[in-house]
Design an enzyme around this catalytic site. Structure first.
Site, mmCIF file in Angstrom:
data_model
loop_
_atom_site.group_PDB
_atom_site.id
_atom_site.type_symbol
_atom_site.label_atom_id
_atom_site.label_comp_id
_atom_site.label_asym_id
_atom_site.label_seq_id
_atom_site.Cartn_x
_atom_site.Cartn_y
_atom_site.Cartn_z
ATOM 1 N N GLY A 110 -26.207 -9.106 -8.287
ATOM 2 C CA GLY A 110 -26.229 -8.350 -9.529
ATOM 3 C C GLY A 110 -26.626 -9.181 -10.750
ATOM 4 N N ARG A 127 -28.732 -9.537 6.433
ATOM 5 C CA ARG A 127 -27.442 -10.023 6.955
ATOM 6 C C ARG A 127 -26.505 -8.844 7.100
ATOM 7 N NH1 ARG A 127 -24.805 -8.833 2.264
ATOM 8 N NH2 ARG A 127 -25.986 -9.238 0.378
ATOM 9 N N VAL A 165 -20.894 -6.446 3.227
ATOM 10 C CA VAL A 165 -19.467 -6.211 2.994
ATOM 11 C C VAL A 165 -19.080 -4.803 3.467
ATOM 12 C CG1 VAL A 165 -17.694 -5.968 1.200
ATOM 13 C CG2 VAL A 165 -19.426 -7.766 1.001
ATOM 14 N N HIS A 168 -23.519 -4.116 -11.759
ATOM 15 C CA HIS A 168 -24.408 -4.116 -10.590
ATOM 16 C C HIS A 168 -23.713 -4.592 -9.312
ATOM 17 C CE1 HIS A 168 -27.539 -3.293 -13.428
ATOM 18 N NE2 HIS A 168 -27.452 -4.470 -13.996
ATOM 19 N N LYS A 207 -37.909 -10.944 -3.707
ATOM 20 C CA LYS A 207 -37.993 -9.491 -3.887
ATOM 21 C C LYS A 207 -39.425 -9.026 -4.157
ATOM 22 C CE LYS A 207 -33.267 -9.047 -5.532
ATOM 23 N NZ LYS A 207 -32.413 -8.475 -6.569
ATOM 24 N N LEU A 249 -34.546 3.181 -13.733
ATOM 25 C CA LEU A 249 -34.165 4.568 -13.460
ATOM 26 C C LEU A 249 -32.872 4.870 -14.196
ATOM 27 C CD1 LEU A 249 -35.086 4.790 -9.658
ATOM 28 C CD2 LEU A 249 -36.509 5.186 -11.661
ATOM 29 N N GLU A 286 -34.503 -3.501 -2.545
ATOM 30 C CA GLU A 286 -34.476 -4.789 -1.851
ATOM 31 C C GLU A 286 -33.900 -4.636 -0.465
ATOM 32 O OE1 GLU A 286 -31.792 -7.880 -2.676
ATOM 33 O OE2 GLU A 286 -30.163 -6.591 -3.310
#
Ligand code: ADP
Length: 449
Positions: A167, A293, A296, A237, A117, A205, A289
């Protein structure tokens, strides 16, 4: 590269989704399974199925060597990784390419660039994508230097693992006296969970929404964006409900962001399907990020654009150009997805086991992506997602009502699913109004207690 057989390196609903896409393209598919999934009914829909190891994911679905061997043994020339497991593993993608097979996704190099990241944020900043303000690099070992960074960003901040995902590996810090402990704990967690102790820092945030942009790119330098998804309904998350479009966000702002994402894809030589994730607060988008791929929640984009993302993903891997241009993409109506998990709706405690009865809802404007059937087993070893109920309707309101109807039809016996959590959210005034923040669900559940 041309291929006629695809090995599906995944399980459950996404394995089935990929098998279907292969069929639609006239390709042979090879499914893989662990001993825990031996009896799964979707395996019969593939042209061939191969056992790749025992139940623990580490010894099967996460074993890149076993997957590669299965591909070589069955004559598959391409591998679709789905999501999770090996989908964002640069070494796996590289091993496949080195064996002369096609990895259905970006190059190993790009997976690594976006999988870390810290480097992902640097690359996006350079490509002109707005990012959440932060440490702009890895945190130093020196606590004083760390404290100075946090001061500059301004509390509250969030400490995140460079290699984090799902998460995990994130810790919010409200004040300077909590910082050192938070950094030490997160570093230890990151070392253990992601085998990468590197951390970075971001402004935390307080009331953002999670809004993401779907992109699709071929191997010829063409890149398009397929609209946004709002995935703000989260718990720990983790996304629970996703929708497209994001309620109340000006179309021009989304379009400008989408164009930037497509340009960033061209800049880094991206190929295949991908998602740029942003936090949206006070009218500003900030990159957090990228996922390299299929996700879901891809169906809500499919239903609003009419584009089969998985099919296109495989087609571009065959070397074909995207079958449409940006100007061809039309979006219609509203779509919402409910993640049906085998878990307690309120405690989230997993509920694996034998599914005595499974009856999926149906009807106009409804799609159910699931590998469940009556008599199926939900093994305790993997993610608890067992189905996705996705509605599409001309308006958001109609979509919500369609989903409530679907939940009334859904019948599951033998295990517990989180349907009551969805009922609560779908009937909740704030959610029905649209535009809730990432903290909405946890606050709503606290109020319930
Ligand atoms: P992961 O890869 O584990 O999913 P992300 O970086 O995508 O991690 O973050 C997951 C979620 O964590 C986001 O959707 C958001 O809810 C929350 N989050 C991440 N970064 C921040 C931040 N800077 N401020 C507030 N919340 C954040």
């Amino acid at each position: 590269m041309s291929f006629d057989t695809v090995l599906v390196a995944n399980r459950g609903e996404i394995a089935l989704r990929v098998i279907r896409a292969c069929k639609a393209l006239g390709l042979r598919s090879v499914a893989v399974f662990s001993e825990a999934d031996r009896g799964a009914s979707y395996l019969a829909l593939a042209d061939e199925a191969v056992c790749i190891g025992p139940a623990p994911a580490r010894a099967s679905y996460l074993d890149g060597q076993a997957v590669l061997m299965a591909a070589l043994a069955t004559g598959a020339q391409a591998i679709h990784p789905g999501y999770g497991f090996l989908a964002e593993n640069g070494d796996f993608a590289e091993a496949i390419e080195q064996a002369g097979l096609q990895f259905i996704g970006p190059t190993a190099e790009v997976i690594r660039l976006m999988g870390d990241k810290i480097t992902a944020k640097a690359a996006m900043k350079q490509a002109g994508v707005p990012c959440v303000p932060g440490s702009d690099g890895a945190l130093p070992d020196d606590p004083a230097a760390c404290a100075a960074l946090a001061e500059r960003i301004g509390y509250p901040i969030i400490v995140k693992a460079a290699g984090g995902g799902g998460g995990r590996g994130m810790r919010m810090v409200r004040s300077a006296d909590e910082l050192a402990t938070a950094v030490a704990t997160t570093r230890e967690e990151a070392r253990r969970a992601f085998n990468n102790p590197e951390l970075y820092m971001e402004k935390f945030l307080e009331h953002p929404r999670h809004v993401e942009i779907q992109v699709l790119c071929d191997h010829h330098g063409n890149a398009v964006w397929l609209g946004e998804r709002d995935c703000s309904v989260q718990r720990r998350h983790q996304k629970v409900i996703e929708e497209a479009p994001a309620p109340g966000i000006p179309r021009e702002a989304v379009a400008a962001l989408g164009e930037r994402c497509a340009a960033a894809c061209r800049a880094i030589g991206y190929r295949g399907a991908g998602t740029f994730e942003f936090l949206y607060e006070d009218g500003v988008f900030a990159f957090i990020e990228m996922n390299t791929r299929v996700q879901v929640e891809h169906p809500v984009t499919e239903l609003t654009t009419g584009i089969d993302i998985v099919r296109e993903q495989i087609s571009v891997a065959q070397g074909n150009k995207l079958s449409f241009t940006q100007a061809d993409i039309q979006r219609a109506g509203h779509s919402i997805e409910l993640r049906i998990n085998a878990e307690d709706p309120f405690t989230s405690i997993p509920s694996p086991g034998h599914v005595a009865v499974w009856h999926a809802p149906g009807g106009p404007g409804l799609r159910v992506d699931s590998h469940m059937v009556s008599g199926a087993e939900v093994p305790p070893h993997y993610d608890s997602l067992i189905a996705k109920i996705i509605a599409h309707a001309p308006t958001r309101e109609a979509c919500l009502d369609r989903l409530l109807g679907a939940l009334r039809e859904l019948r599951v016996e033998g295990i517990t699913v989180n349907a009551d959590l969805h009922r609560l959210v779908l009937s909740d005034h704030a959610f029905r109004q649209g535009g809730v923040t990432i903290h909405y669900l946890e606050k709503r559940l606290e109020a319930e207690r």
